[in-house]
Design an enzyme around this catalytic site. Structure first.
Site, PDB file in Angstrom:
ATOM      1  N   TYR A  37       0.794  -1.107  -0.095  1.00 15.77           N
ATOM      2  CA  TYR A  37       0.150   0.083  -0.033  1.00 15.77           C
ATOM      3  C   TYR A  37       0.793   1.088  -0.002  1.00 15.77           C
ATOM      4  O   TYR A  37       1.214   1.679   1.020  1.00 15.77           O
ATOM      5  CB  TYR A  37      -0.963   0.292   1.285  1.00 15.77           C
ATOM      6  N   SER A  67     -12.910  -4.367   0.203  1.00 14.78           N
ATOM      7  CA  SER A  67     -13.632  -3.724  -0.657  1.00 14.78           C
ATOM      8  C   SER A  67     -15.215  -3.984  -0.392  1.00 14.78           C
ATOM      9  O   SER A  67     -15.975  -4.028  -1.378  1.00 14.78           O
ATOM     10  CB  SER A  67     -13.294  -3.667  -2.033  1.00 14.78           C
ATOM     11  N   PRO A  68     -15.435  -4.124   0.933  1.00 12.21           N
ATOM     12  CA  PRO A  68     -16.723  -4.425   1.350  1.00 12.21           C
ATOM     13  C   PRO A  68     -17.880  -3.486   0.827  1.00 12.21           C
ATOM     14  O   PRO A  68     -18.900  -3.988   0.872  1.00 12.21           O
ATOM     15  CB  PRO A  68     -16.971  -4.371   2.796  1.00 12.21           C
TER      16      PRO A  68
END
Length: 286
Positions: free
Chosen positions: A53, A208-209
């Site tokens: 990230y 990525s809910p």
């Protein structure tokens, strides 16, 4: 906040995904730190990060370092916070994502993550993504070695299919505690992995809910019923989405990404939203 379990560690039912604070479109560090502090204030005790990230090639581990600084500057007790990181994915700096899951790389990546996080052992270390050039058993074997060496307390896997989950379980045994796959109202193809995780007693961490529901103007299609329930309840569609995920299984711990304090506060409130059977049936049938 309601709690769930990852291995032998109780965690908040909603976690914080750190990726938006470090990749394209990331905010300044002060806002990111306020976001982490807002999550902690709301009772969140699970923070998910990864060495990949970052934005530029020369800043590997940007998010890990950011999370470490935010925790260090928080005025309250952070001893109950579980920081979960990952290794095996890379960003060469041109916007692309590549893979390296060789045992040598994973072990070196873990050592670097330990230093950035400033810990003696990583609470949850996850294999980020299968590498087609490396036998899966070799990659998971490296994670097992890291646990055996005391550098990792618990092991997880990400972006895995059912066969890979079973293989990882064979290699790691009870040291495998979690599976992190993409899952949202708009992306439900990981339902077999969710069911298998529940069967095996593994935490399932949907990445990525919110799956696009956070973007203004995209509440049609599968998101329309979530918006209607949200309007009836007087809450945000994001909260309804996360509450629906929590209702799928007691092993589910969503990790919505956030880069604004108000966003993670809203997501955290989903832990207290209990949907009724009719609402759940409507949302699941969408």
């Amino acid at each position: 906040m309601r709690q769930r379990q990852i291995g032998d560690v109780p965690v908040s039912a909603i976690g914080l995904g750190g990726m938006p604070m470090s990749i394209e479109g990331r905010p300044d560090e002060q806002r990111s730190v306020r976001t982490v502090h807002a999550a902690l204030d709301a009772g969140i005790t699970l923070i998910d990060t990864a060495d990949a990230y970052h934005l530029h090639a020369d800043e590997v581990g940007h998010n890990e370092s950011l999370i470490a600084r935010a925790l260090a500057s928080y005025g309250g007790d952070t001893s109950a916070v579980l920081v979960a990181t990952k290794g095996g994915h890379l960003r060469p700096g041109d916007g692309s994502w590549t893979k390296n899951s060789s045992p040598e790389y994973l072990k070196a990546a873990c050592e670097a993550s330990l230093k950035r996080l400033g810990v003696e052992a990583i609470g949850l270390y996850q294999h980020h993504r299968p590498d087609p050039d490396v036998p899966y058993a070799d990659s998971i074997g490296a994670i097992r070695d890291l646990v055996d060496a005391g550098k990792v307390r618990m092991a997880g896997i990400s972006n895995a299919d059912p066969d890979q989950i079973r293989q990882a379980r064979e290699i790691l045994g009870d040291r495998l505690v979690s599976v992190q796959n993409q899952f949202s109202p708009a992306f439900r193809s990981s339902e077999p992995e969710l069911r298998l995780s529940a069967e095996l007693g593994l935490a399932f961490l949907p990445w990525s809910p919110l799956g696009g529901i956070a973007r203004a103007g995209e509440l049609g299609g599968r998101f329309a019923p979530f918006a209607r329930v949200a309007a009836d309840r007087g809450v945000s569609p994001q909260q309804v989405c996360l509450a629906w995920l929590l209702a799928l299984s007691p092993t589910v711990v969503p990790i919505p990404g956030a880069s604004r304090p108000e966003t993670i506060r809203d997501s955290a409130a989903a832990a207290d939203l209990v949907l009724d059977e009719a609402e759940l049936a409507t949302l699941s049938a969408t």
